[in-house]
Design a protein around this motif. Structure first.
Motif, mmCIF file in Angstrom:
data_model
loop_
_atom_site.group_PDB
_atom_site.id
_atom_site.type_symbol
_atom_site.label_atom_id
_atom_site.label_comp_id
_atom_site.label_asym_id
_atom_site.label_seq_id
_atom_site.Cartn_x
_atom_site.Cartn_y
_atom_site.Cartn_z
ATOM 1 N N LEU A 39 -14.683 26.472 43.856
ATOM 2 C CA LEU A 39 -13.812 26.338 42.687
ATOM 3 C C LEU A 39 -12.412 26.852 43.010
ATOM 4 C CD1 LEU A 39 -13.412 25.635 39.715
ATOM 5 C CD2 LEU A 39 -14.320 27.886 39.115
ATOM 6 N N VAL A 40 -12.320 27.961 43.738
ATOM 7 C CA VAL A 40 -11.015 28.465 44.172
ATOM 8 C C VAL A 40 -10.314 27.427 45.037
ATOM 9 C CG1 VAL A 40 -9.835 30.225 45.550
ATOM 10 C CG2 VAL A 40 -11.708 30.885 44.021
ATOM 11 N N ALA A 41 -11.053 26.833 45.971
ATOM 12 C CA ALA A 41 -10.480 25.803 46.841
ATOM 13 C C ALA A 41 -10.035 24.585 46.038
ATOM 14 C CB ALA A 41 -11.504 25.388 47.893
ATOM 15 N N ALA A 42 -10.755 24.294 44.965
ATOM 16 C CA ALA A 42 -10.399 23.139 44.142
ATOM 17 C C ALA A 42 -9.101 23.361 43.380
ATOM 18 C CB ALA A 42 -11.529 22.850 43.151
ATOM 19 N N LEU A 43 -8.838 24.595 42.972
ATOM 20 C CA LEU A 43 -7.693 24.885 42.114
ATOM 21 C C LEU A 43 -6.450 25.312 42.882
ATOM 22 C CD1 LEU A 43 -9.551 26.906 39.305
ATOM 23 C CD2 LEU A 43 -8.808 24.517 39.217
ATOM 24 N N ALA A 44 -6.612 25.881 44.066
ATOM 25 C CA ALA A 44 -5.466 26.457 44.780
ATOM 26 C C ALA A 44 -4.653 25.366 45.471
ATOM 27 C CB ALA A 44 -5.951 27.480 45.806
ATOM 28 N N THR B 200 -2.228 25.860 47.736
ATOM 29 C CA THR B 200 -1.881 26.242 49.100
ATOM 30 C C THR B 200 -2.892 27.252 49.632
ATOM 31 O OG1 THR B 200 -0.488 28.117 48.438
ATOM 32 C CG2 THR B 200 0.581 25.946 48.584
ATOM 33 N N GLY B 201 -2.877 27.452 50.949
ATOM 34 C CA GLY B 201 -3.767 28.434 51.548
ATOM 35 C C GLY B 201 -3.459 29.842 51.077
ATOM 36 N N ARG B 202 -2.173 30.155 50.924
ATOM 37 C CA ARG B 202 -1.799 31.499 50.465
ATOM 38 C C ARG B 202 -2.291 31.717 49.032
ATOM 39 N NH1 ARG B 202 4.207 33.594 51.526
ATOM 40 N NH2 ARG B 202 3.329 33.419 53.634
ATOM 41 N N ALA B 203 -2.163 30.691 48.205
ATOM 42 C CA ALA B 203 -2.640 30.815 46.832
ATOM 43 C C ALA B 203 -4.152 31.005 46.799
ATOM 44 C CB ALA B 203 -2.243 29.582 46.023
ATOM 45 N N ALA B 204 -4.866 30.282 47.660
ATOM 46 C CA ALA B 204 -6.325 30.429 47.716
ATOM 47 C C ALA B 204 -6.715 31.835 48.118
ATOM 48 C CB ALA B 204 -6.918 29.413 48.689
ATOM 49 N N GLY B 205 -5.988 32.404 49.102
ATOM 50 C CA GLY B 205 -6.271 33.768 49.503
ATOM 51 C C GLY B 205 -6.039 34.751 48.373
ATOM 52 N N GLY B 206 -4.962 34.533 47.609
ATOM 53 C CA GLY B 206 -4.668 35.418 46.485
ATOM 54 C C GLY B 206 -5.689 35.309 45.375
ATOM 55 N N ILE B 207 -6.069 34.060 45.028
ATOM 56 C CA ILE B 207 -7.064 33.870 43.965
ATOM 57 C C ILE B 207 -8.417 34.421 44.400
ATOM 58 C CG2 ILE B 207 -8.290 32.155 42.580
ATOM 59 C CD1 ILE B 207 -5.812 30.344 42.872
ATOM 60 N N ALA C 227 -7.870 24.907 51.257
ATOM 61 C CA ALA C 227 -6.569 24.764 50.599
ATOM 62 C C ALA C 227 -5.455 24.563 51.633
ATOM 63 C CB ALA C 227 -6.287 25.997 49.745
ATOM 64 N N THR C 228 -5.573 25.187 52.792
ATOM 65 C CA THR C 228 -4.579 24.991 53.849
ATOM 66 C C THR C 228 -4.609 23.551 54.346
ATOM 67 O OG1 THR C 228 -4.745 27.305 54.534
ATOM 68 C CG2 THR C 228 -3.835 25.748 56.141
ATOM 69 N N TYR C 229 -5.791 22.981 54.486
ATOM 70 C CA TYR C 229 -5.882 21.571 54.887
ATOM 71 C C TYR C 229 -5.245 20.667 53.834
ATOM 72 C CZ TYR C 229 -9.084 22.501 58.779
ATOM 73 O OH TYR C 229 -9.630 22.933 59.960
ATOM 74 N N ARG C 230 -5.435 20.992 52.562
ATOM 75 C CA ARG C 230 -4.796 20.197 51.508
ATOM 76 C C ARG C 230 -3.279 20.340 51.590
ATOM 77 N NH1 ARG C 230 -6.661 22.590 47.270
ATOM 78 N NH2 ARG C 230 -8.420 21.204 46.862
ATOM 79 N N GLU C 231 -2.816 21.571 51.769
ATOM 80 C CA GLU C 231 -1.381 21.853 51.824
ATOM 81 C C GLU C 231 -0.714 21.106 52.972
ATOM 82 O OE1 GLU C 231 1.524 25.790 52.411
ATOM 83 O OE2 GLU C 231 -0.671 25.970 52.513
ATOM 84 N N LYS C 232 -1.394 21.010 54.105
ATOM 85 C CA LYS C 232 -0.810 20.364 55.285
ATOM 86 C C LYS C 232 -1.040 18.858 55.325
ATOM 87 C CE LYS C 232 -0.982 24.452 58.248
ATOM 88 N NZ LYS C 232 -1.486 25.045 59.507
ATOM 89 N N GLY C 233 -1.709 18.335 54.300
ATOM 90 C CA GLY C 233 -1.913 16.892 54.218
ATOM 91 C C GLY C 233 -3.081 16.372 55.026
#
Length: 247
Positions: A157-162, A164-171, A81-87
Motif C-alpha cells: 500500500l505504501v508503494a502504491a501511494l508513494a 517517489t522512493g524518498r516518499a516511500a521511505g518516509g511513509i 516507488a523508485t522504479y516508478r519515479e525513474k520510469g
C-alpha cells in the motif's frame, strides 16, 4: 516463467549489490539477538514473562519481527516507488514483459531474504545462545506466514501511494516506528498500559511479534492476533490494488 526467473535473478543481484540492504536486513536483527542475548539475565526464567527467559520470550521473536517489518515497510516499497519515479514501470508496461513481473520478482527476493534470515536467527540463537526452538512449530509457521503477508500488504500500500522512493521511505518509517512503540518492541506488551495492550495485538507488527512470542513459548497463537493479521492482509492488498499506479 523463464522471464520471471531472469528478472528475479537480476533483482537479487541488485539487492546484494546495495551494501545498505544486506547489512540492514542481516545486521540489525542479529545484532539485537546477540547484544541482548549476552546480557547476564537474558537466559534466566523471569516471572514477568510467565516464567520464560526474556531471550526466548521476547528478544528472539522481536529480532524476527523487526526483520520482517524492515523488509516490508521500508526496503520493498522504496524499491518499487523508485522504479516508478525513474520510469522503469512505465517502460515495462510498453514492453512484452508486464510490470507485474517486476513486482513479483521484488516480492520473491524480499521473501527469500526474510526466510533465510529467519532461519539464521533461529540457528544462531540455538547454537550460540542456547535459545530453545519454537515450542509450537505449526503455530510459529502460521504466525510467520500471516505476519509476513500482513506486513507486506502494508508495504505494498505504501508503494502504491508513494510517488517517489524518498516518499516511500518516509511513509514506511512513519508506519514502522509508531508500530514499534505500540506493538510491544520498545516496551514489552506486559509493561504497556492496559488500554494499549489491546492495540499491541491488532497492529500488524505487534500482532506478528506477540503471536511469535506465544508460539515460541509453546502456546497457541492468539485468535485476536491471527484475525488482525488476516484482516490487515486482505484490506492492505485490496487498497493497494485499488490505488496502485504503474506511472
Amino acid at each position: 516463467m523463464a522471464a520471471l526467473t531472469k528478472m528475479t535473478a537480476v533483482e537479487a543481484k541488485l539487492f546484494l549489490r546495495d551494501p545498505g540492504a544486506p547489512i540492514t536486513v542481516l545486521g540489525i536483527p542479529l545484532a539485537l539477538l546477540l547484544v541482548f542475548g549476552l546480557m547476564p539475565d537474558s537466559r534466566n526464567p523471569d516471572p514477568k514473562f510467565g516464567g520464560h527467559a526474556p531471550l526466548t520470550s521476547l528478544i528472539a521473536p522481536m529480532s524476527v519481527t523487526i526483520l520482517l517489518a524492515m523488509l516490508a515497510l521500508t526496503l520493498f516499497p522504496t524499491a518499487i516507488a523508485t522504479y516508478r519515479e525513474k520510469g522503469v514501470l512505465k517502460r515495462l508496461s510498453a514492453s512484452p514483459v508486464p510490470p507485474t513481473r517486476l513486482l513479483t520478482a521484488q516480492l520473491l527476493v524480499n521473501l527469500v531474504a526474510a526466510v533465510l534470515v529467519v532461519l539464521l536467527i533461529v540457528g544462531v540463537g540455538r547454537l550460540a545462545l542456547g535459545v530453545a526452538l519454537p515450542g509450537n512449530p505449526g503455530g510459529f509457521a502460521l504466525s510467520i506466514v500471516l505476519g509476513t503477508v500482513s506486513l507486506f500488504s502494508v508495504g505494498l500500500l505504501v508503494a502504491a501511494l508513494a510517488p517517489t522512493g524518498r516518499a516511500a521511505g518516509g511513509i514506511g518509517a512513519a508506519a514502522f516506528f509508531p508500530m514499534l512503540a505500540l506493538g510491544g518492541v520498545w516496551v514489552p506488551k506486559e509493561a504497556l498500559p492496559s488500554f494499549l495492550q489491546g492495540v499491541a495485538d491488532v497492529l500488524p507488527l505487534g500482532a506478528t511479534l506477540n503471536s511469535l512470542r506465544e508460539t515460541w513459548n509453546g502456546n497457541a497463537p492468539g485468535v485476536v492476533q491471527l484475525v488482525a493479521m488476516a484482516v490487515f492482509a486482505v484490506v492492505g492488498i485490496a487498497l493497494a490494488a485499488r490505488f496502485f499506479r504503474w506511472e
